[in-house]
Design a protein around this motif. Structure first.
Motif, PDB file in Angstrom:
ATOM      1  N   MET A 247      38.193  14.663  13.920  1.00  0.00           N
ATOM      2  CA  MET A 247      39.207  15.349  13.534  1.00  0.00           C
ATOM      3  C   MET A 247      40.309  15.684  14.684  1.00  0.00           C
ATOM      4  SD  MET A 247      40.474  16.025  10.457  1.00  0.00           S
ATOM      5  CE  MET A 247      39.156  16.494   9.173  1.00  0.00           C
ATOM      6  N   HIS A 248      39.906  16.106  15.850  1.00  0.00           N
ATOM      7  CA  HIS A 248      40.863  16.307  16.872  1.00  0.00           C
ATOM      8  C   HIS A 248      41.317  15.102  17.445  1.00  0.00           C
ATOM      9  CE1 HIS A 248      38.477  20.508  16.763  1.00  0.00           C
ATOM     10  NE2 HIS A 248      39.606  20.873  16.898  1.00  0.00           N
ATOM     11  N   ILE A 249      40.767  13.902  17.206  1.00  0.00           N
ATOM     12  CA  ILE A 249      41.466  12.643  17.610  1.00  0.00           C
ATOM     13  C   ILE A 249      42.475  12.591  16.603  1.00  0.00           C
ATOM     14  CG2 ILE A 249      40.978  10.425  17.982  1.00  0.00           C
ATOM     15  CD1 ILE A 249      38.173  10.827  18.751  1.00  0.00           C
ATOM     16  N   ILE A 250      42.014  12.720  15.287  1.00  0.00           N
ATOM     17  CA  ILE A 250      43.123  12.529  14.343  1.00  0.00           C
ATOM     18  C   ILE A 250      44.634  13.216  14.620  1.00  0.00           C
ATOM     19  CG2 ILE A 250      43.693  12.857  11.903  1.00  0.00           C
ATOM     20  CD1 ILE A 250      40.623  11.926  11.412  1.00  0.00           C
ATOM     21  N   GLU A 251      44.252  14.549  15.134  1.00  0.00           N
ATOM     22  CA  GLU A 251      45.301  15.534  15.643  1.00  0.00           C
ATOM     23  C   GLU A 251      46.307  15.070  16.635  1.00  0.00           C
ATOM     24  OE1 GLU A 251      45.821  20.277  16.283  1.00  0.00           O
ATOM     25  OE2 GLU A 251      44.083  19.090  17.369  1.00  0.00           O
ATOM     26  N   ALA A 252      45.343  14.422  17.599  1.00  0.00           N
ATOM     27  CA  ALA A 252      45.973  13.850  18.734  1.00  0.00           C
ATOM     28  C   ALA A 252      46.946  12.548  18.412  1.00  0.00           C
ATOM     29  CB  ALA A 252      45.139  13.603  19.956  1.00  0.00           C
TER      30      ALA A 252
END
Length: 148
Positions: free
Chosen positions: A39-44
């Motif tokens: 999910m943090h990769i998606i945010e990035a």
């Protein structure tokens, strides 16, 4: 417990609680096939035309190689797309699919709720103190990361 110990205790527990609560809040039935890190990769990756692997890796403070396995999984699960540049075929852009954009907004909603919960309990004159404190903490983490 003195002031120093209290602040230390609050910071340590706060980071752990945010990580655990965020995972419970954002990895719902719809997103059970990905991790909190995904999910943090998606945010990035963010919204829009797309970013290169190196730009995403830089934003996450990891190497592009470290990111590759997670990115392969996000592409395979339908959250992200790879697209080669038409100008330079060596350059690959990563962007979110509709499913990835829904996950992005779901994650952003959690962050909005968290921020709103903090701000709504503060008086107007307390906001600058909170900003100064959070900025000092942010500088510490940035500098500490660079020392590693």
């Amino acid at each position: 417990m003195n002031t120093y110990e209290t602040i230390n205790d609050v910071l340590v527990h706060l980071f752990n609680e945010i990580w655990e609560l965020e995972e419970k809040a954002i990895i719902t039935e719809e997103y059970k096939d990905i991790t909190n890190n995904d999910m943090h990769i998606i945010e990035a990756i963010g919204l829009g035309e797309g970013k290169t692997m190196s730009a995403i890796a830089k934003k996450m403070n990891v190497t592009a190689g470290t990111l590759t396995t997670s990115m392969n999984n996000l592409v395979k699960k339908g959250y992200a797309l790879r697209r080669r540049s038409e100008k330079d075929r060596r350059v690959v852009y990563i962007s979110l699919t509709e499913k990835g954009e829904r996950a992005f907004h779901h994650h952003a909603d959690f962050h909005t709720q968290m921020t709103d919960a903090v701000i709504r309990n503060l008086e107007k004159d307390e906001l600058p103190v909170l900003m100064k404190t959070l900025n000092a903490l942010s500088v510490f983490f940035r500098n500490y990361h660079e020392e590693i």
